[in-house]
Design a protein around this motif. Structure first.
Motif, PDB file in Angstrom:
ATOM      1  N   TYR A 142       0.999  -1.169  -0.004  1.00 28.20           N
ATOM      2  CA  TYR A 142       0.013   0.075  -0.080  1.00 28.20           C
ATOM      3  C   TYR A 142       0.810   1.391  -0.063  1.00 28.20           C
ATOM      4  N   THR A 143       1.957   1.282   0.777  1.00 31.49           N
ATOM      5  CA  THR A 143       2.724   2.312   1.007  1.00 31.49           C
ATOM      6  C   THR A 143       3.541   2.687  -0.227  1.00 31.49           C
ATOM      7  N   LYS A 195       1.644   4.315  -3.435  1.00 31.99           N
ATOM      8  CA  LYS A 195       1.215   5.476  -3.042  1.00 31.99           C
ATOM      9  C   LYS A 195       2.550   6.504  -3.238  1.00 31.99           C
TER      10      LYS A 195
END
Length: 327
Positions: free
Chosen positions: A230-231, A234
């Motif tokens: 997820y990180t 982004k």
């Protein structure tokens, strides 16, 4: 002592057997070939894990928190394989399936302790990858060798205490009927179900053990990689994300090799034949320790570079020795 005996019930005499009988596989022909296979796996595991430990010890560039955890994993794999496989071969290949009571509990303790520590070591490696990828600028400050050693020591302490409790709970059981264990080693679940007095505390331990030792670590590892993905999605480009995940390939491979057979066994516990359960669990105990060093050697650039460097040094020393003897 009177209070303890009363807990067994008025009509039950406390019986501590002199020995247990390891039954193992039921009605399977040509099982000696399987034990020869286990012996081969054990030899590969011993050589591979010893080599990984030696490389990390000899190369000072590998004295990093990550490789402290890798060294401990190799040590646990070596210890676990040595605790299990030679005894299994002695029991089944040489028909020494009668094992003294105290020896059986000792056998149980070391097998479960090493199996548990393998799981927690994967958690340690997962935490290392999480911190390295999510907090790269603070990684060297937050994850030091001292911190990693303290974390590993804490897990070792927990594993030792937890398994000592499970062994001590077995000593309060009375075995007035069968002493035949339907497994390939002194399995906690198979032993306490033979008892003829109250085994509720052991039943609780049998339920909590896989939750704490397997499910919690697996959930933590999965959540850590979900957070990493997820990180990266982004803040990183596709190329950066792929490069970051490449550093996790070795660890992810270990997770798949270790947890997949356990998930199959625990999910289909009631549906699979006892022989299949025993084979699955025995392979779970011996295959990951064999594959772990192979995975790290093939997928980790630092270890491959270190092995090449050590070989070059050995070759140079041999050439130098030959040259000095000829002159």
């Amino acid at each position: 002592m009177e209070l303890f005996n009363s807990a067994l019930g008025k009509n039950i005499t406390f019986v501590r057997p002199a020995y247990f009988i390891i039954r193992g596989f039921i009605g399977l022909p040509n099982m000696k070939h399987y034990y020869v296979f286990l012996f081969f796996v054990y030899i590969v595991s011993v050589l591979g894990n010893t080599a990984v430990m030696a490389v990390i010890y000899l190369d000072h560039n590998l004295r990093t928190p990550k490789y402290v955890a890798v060294f401990n994993l190799a040590f646990v794999d070596l210890l676990g394989s040595t605790a299990l496989v030679p005894k299994v071969l002695d029991i089944f290949l040489f028909n020494h399936n009668i094992i003294p009571y105290n020896d059986c509990l000792t056998f149980l303790f070391f097998c479960y302790a090493c199996l548990s520590m393998q799981s927690f070591n994967l958690v340690v490696l997962s935490y290392d990858r999480l911190m390295a990828i999510i907090f790269p600028l603070h990684y060297q400050l937050k994850v030091t060798c001292r911190f990693m050693l303290s974390l590993i020591a804490l897990f070792w302490l927990f594993v030792i205490v937890a398994n000592l409790i499970s062994v001590c709970l077995l000593t309060r059981l009375s075995f007035c009927n069968s002493v035949v264990i339907n497994s390939y080693f002194c399995d906690h679940g198979q032993i306490y179900r033979l008892a003829c007095n109250d085994n509720f505390p052991n039943d609780v331990v049998s339920f909590l053990y896989p939750v704490i030792i397997f499910w919690f670590p697996l959930v933590f590892i999965l959540l850590s990689y979900i957070y990493i993905g997820y990180t990266l999605a982004k803040v990183a480009t596709l190329q950066q994300g792929v490069k970051a995940f490449k550093t996790c390939l070795a660890h992810l491979s270990l997770v798949v090799v270790y947890f997949t057979p356990l998930l199959v066994t625990f999910t289909l516990m009631e549906k699979i034949h006892p022989n299949n359960r025993i084979i699955n669990l025995s392979l779970t105990s011996v295959i990951p320790p064999m594959l772990n060093p192979i995975i790290y050697v093939l997928q980790t650039k630092e270890i491959k570079a270190s092995i090449k460097k050590i070989f070059k040094i050995c070759l140079k020393s041999k050439v130098g020795t030959r040259h000095s003897t000829t002159t």
